[in-house]
Design an enzyme around this catalytic site. Sequence first.
Site, PDB file in Angstrom:
ATOM      1  N   CYS A 133       0.829  -1.208   0.000  1.00  0.00           N
ATOM      2  CA  CYS A 133       0.000   0.000   0.000  1.00  0.00           C
ATOM      3  C   CYS A 133       0.861   1.255   0.000  1.00  0.00           C
ATOM      4  CB  CYS A 133      -0.940  -0.002   1.198  1.00  0.00           C
ATOM      5  SG  CYS A 133      -0.094  -0.075   2.791  1.00  0.00           S
TER       6      CYS A 133
ATOM      7  N   HIS B 120      -1.938   1.108   7.439  1.00  0.00           N
ATOM      8  CA  HIS B 120      -2.296   1.108   6.023  1.00  0.00           C
ATOM      9  C   HIS B 120      -2.088   2.505   5.459  1.00  0.00           C
ATOM     10  CE1 HIS B 120      -4.259  -0.166   2.374  1.00  0.00           C
ATOM     11  NE2 HIS B 120      -5.170   0.777   2.479  1.00  0.00           N
TER      12      HIS B 120
END
Length: 922
Positions: free
Chosen positions: A294, A840
Amino acid sequence: MISLKVCGFIQIWSQKTGMTKLKEALIETVQRQKEIKLVVTFKSGKFIRIFQLSNNIRSVVLRHCKKRQSHLRLTLKNNVFLFIDKLSYRDAKQLNMFLDIIHQNKSQQPMKSDDDWSVFESRNMLKEIDKTSFYSICNKPSYQKMPLFMSKSPTHVKKGILENQGGKGQNTLSSDVQTNEDILKEDNPVPNKKYKTDSLKYIQSNRKNPSSLEDLEKDRDLKLGPSFNTNCNGNPNLDETVLATQTLNAKNGLTSPLEPEHSQGDPRCNKAQVPLDSHSQQLQQGFPNLGNTCYMNAVLQSLFAIPSFADDLLTQGVPWEYIPFEALIMTLTQLLALKDFCSTKIKRELLGNVKKVISAVAEIFSGNMQNDAHEFLGQCLDQLKEDMEKLNATLNTGKECGDENSSPQMHVGSAATKVFVCPVVANFEFELQLSLICKACGHAVLKVEPNNYLSINLHQETKPLPLSIQNSLDLFFKEEELEYNCQMCKQKSCVARHTFSRLSRVLIIHLKRYSFNNAWLLVKNNEQVYIPKSLSLSSYCNESTKPPLPLSSSAPVGKCEVLEVSQEMISEINSPLTPSMKLTSESSDSLVLPVEPDKNADLQRFQRDCGDASQEQHQRDLENGSALESELVHFRDRAIGEKELPVADSLMDQGDISLPVMYEDGGKLISSPDTRLVEVHLQEVPQHPELQKYEKTNTFVEFNFDSVTESTNGFYDCKENRIPEGSQGMAEQLQQCIEESIIDEFLQQAPPPGVRKLDAQEHTEETLNQSTELRLQKADLNHLGALGSDNPGNKNILDAENTRGEAKELTRNVKMGDPLQAYRLISVVSHIGSSPNSGHYISDVYDFQKQAWFTYNDLCVSEISETKMQEARLHSGYIFFYMHNGIFEELLRKAENSRLPSTQAGVIPQGEYEGDSLYRPA
């Protein structure tokens, strides 16, 4: 065998020649000895290009748009790509049927690898061309942007790009280096605005394709039915200029994805399945997660959304035959060109190649471990700059040696001396000037540091003033007293300060949210940091600060220039230090700036230029009391006659490469041998009484070198916020009263509902005040916990004092900000999570074409208002991209001029993320 003849505009890409201009041509299909070829005759009639079709078609994609015009995209297996635009609906349909039949015919003879395409003069064939069949061409044709969807058919690109992997023989690259005038003079391809366009209707006939060429011939006279259905899966956004990916062979491809695609039930991707008809819009798609990647997806989305950066990657006419497969510029260009219309499977391959190329240089990114987005960004920019330097060096070497095999672009017109602009240098590189001045004798050391980004600390303030990007910059640029060994008087007290000597198109700011606690464990700081829409850099600039490189300029930045130092500027620097000053120049050997002159020829030469003053002239100047002015004039006269200093290689900020080092607070200044130093000892200059306050002086000397050196990392450990400069007395009280009245008015008004539409001209004081109102009226910030905050103390309502502090800061941005030194927020990379070891990354990006903000969460793309984005990223904002106002407005005008009159693409409304879904590892 039938023969089709259609007229349109064609654009051709190949590995060796890159992308050509969009030119009008006659496209004809011809069968010769059981082989079918595509003959392209340009309107000039001088050149014809022939392409093998039999057993050579990888994919065919047809798109229809308004005004009954269509375009067709043909990808061949020998790494050639054709974009045929402005076809009539009937011609496009017939050509698509013809190519589909050839593509699906399994009884074809093998393709001859040496018969890819040829270019030859055909002056005799000019008479056979029906000139009346061509479309009329405008002086400046309007190149339309159209959505690129990938068909679900197994014969299309989704399958074809992987055909040459897994041990299959590689197709011989086509001999594209020819004497074709249409290719050799393509120094200015079709401008690639790199904007995501409003999606158009994708219309595809539900009729079955004819099973033979005879059926197609009969079908030519049939009227096409009016009923169409959509059968596509892709992204409505695309680039104007399109490149085809090269063959992904086994040594360069990543055939096994590291992580399965998100399912529909994945809480990280709340994407509903909506039935599509001919008027529906496809949802935007981001990048798939390959397994804890990510960080890479968020950074690449932010970079690709900068139109000027995308243009510099795609539209320079780079000779790709000089670029190896393992070069980052190659893989990035492929991903940028195909990302908006290729399938998720192909995106995995392209992203895998980017990761593999970067991992070959920085091994930390090779596995499936979680990595830091800022480390990846720094490595990506550094590696891309190195690739461009190697390319220019290769071309220059070939030109000097008279290499017969050098690119044909080197031998045509001005291309022989062309230097390709580095996208990193042109868009992100700025120059900081560091001044170290001895408080005892006035001996000054000036240092210019090219950088790609600023890394600033999160300072713990004793004041209740809320933290923001603007006041964090103030603290970074605040003057600081340091221990420094003066070479003249041997004292150890000096004043240090940073100022901008050259601005960049895009300013990247990295907020150091990670630091070591008392147990030497790396922890994340989730403190709230306000993200302003605009930044003012006027406090950190002076009259000599250079503006960013304009968009219309293709000249390399960073040329060495003559050092010009005025007496007034020197006086301003040293006014509070000593009334007796003299100019000298010598090497530096301080603890803060360890530079060895004997190891740097450039530095020695620079110092010689500064120090070889005539003794006789020096004595006369001392007698006349004008030593400073004479030395400066003498230096300028000598420097004008000197050649430019050679550009030295340099490094990125090595103090910010790994997590333990990257988040160090209060790190010392690091310098490289490439850094140029000028030491100045000033004497016998009258001291002006108004210049007693040293902290109110500005920068003074300007350098401009084309290199990237290590940036200052955590240089300042500031204890208080710098008060903006302003008038005193009544003027200051009046200013405060005006600000308080504005704030009170804000607090009495209710927030407007809905999403606020971005205005291209929102740079006035009134508009910024309205923007302040929208942000400050969101008093209830309890929902921030679901958007990334794990700090309970940061979830309460902003108190009135903090609100006033934010409004004062914005008012200062308006009233002190020079339009030439103001920057506009265009992207934010955020880390959602409470720990540096998990979490994330997502990115919020401003779309110039749609004039709206979008959140990229791996594959999921959703629209978000700017106000909501600013609030949601208060605790998680990590990397911020600010664009110069002048560049921003120019790109916005270009986007508005190129927009198609279609409805906005359907996207997922931005909502609050479910629970801790965003806290899962990437």
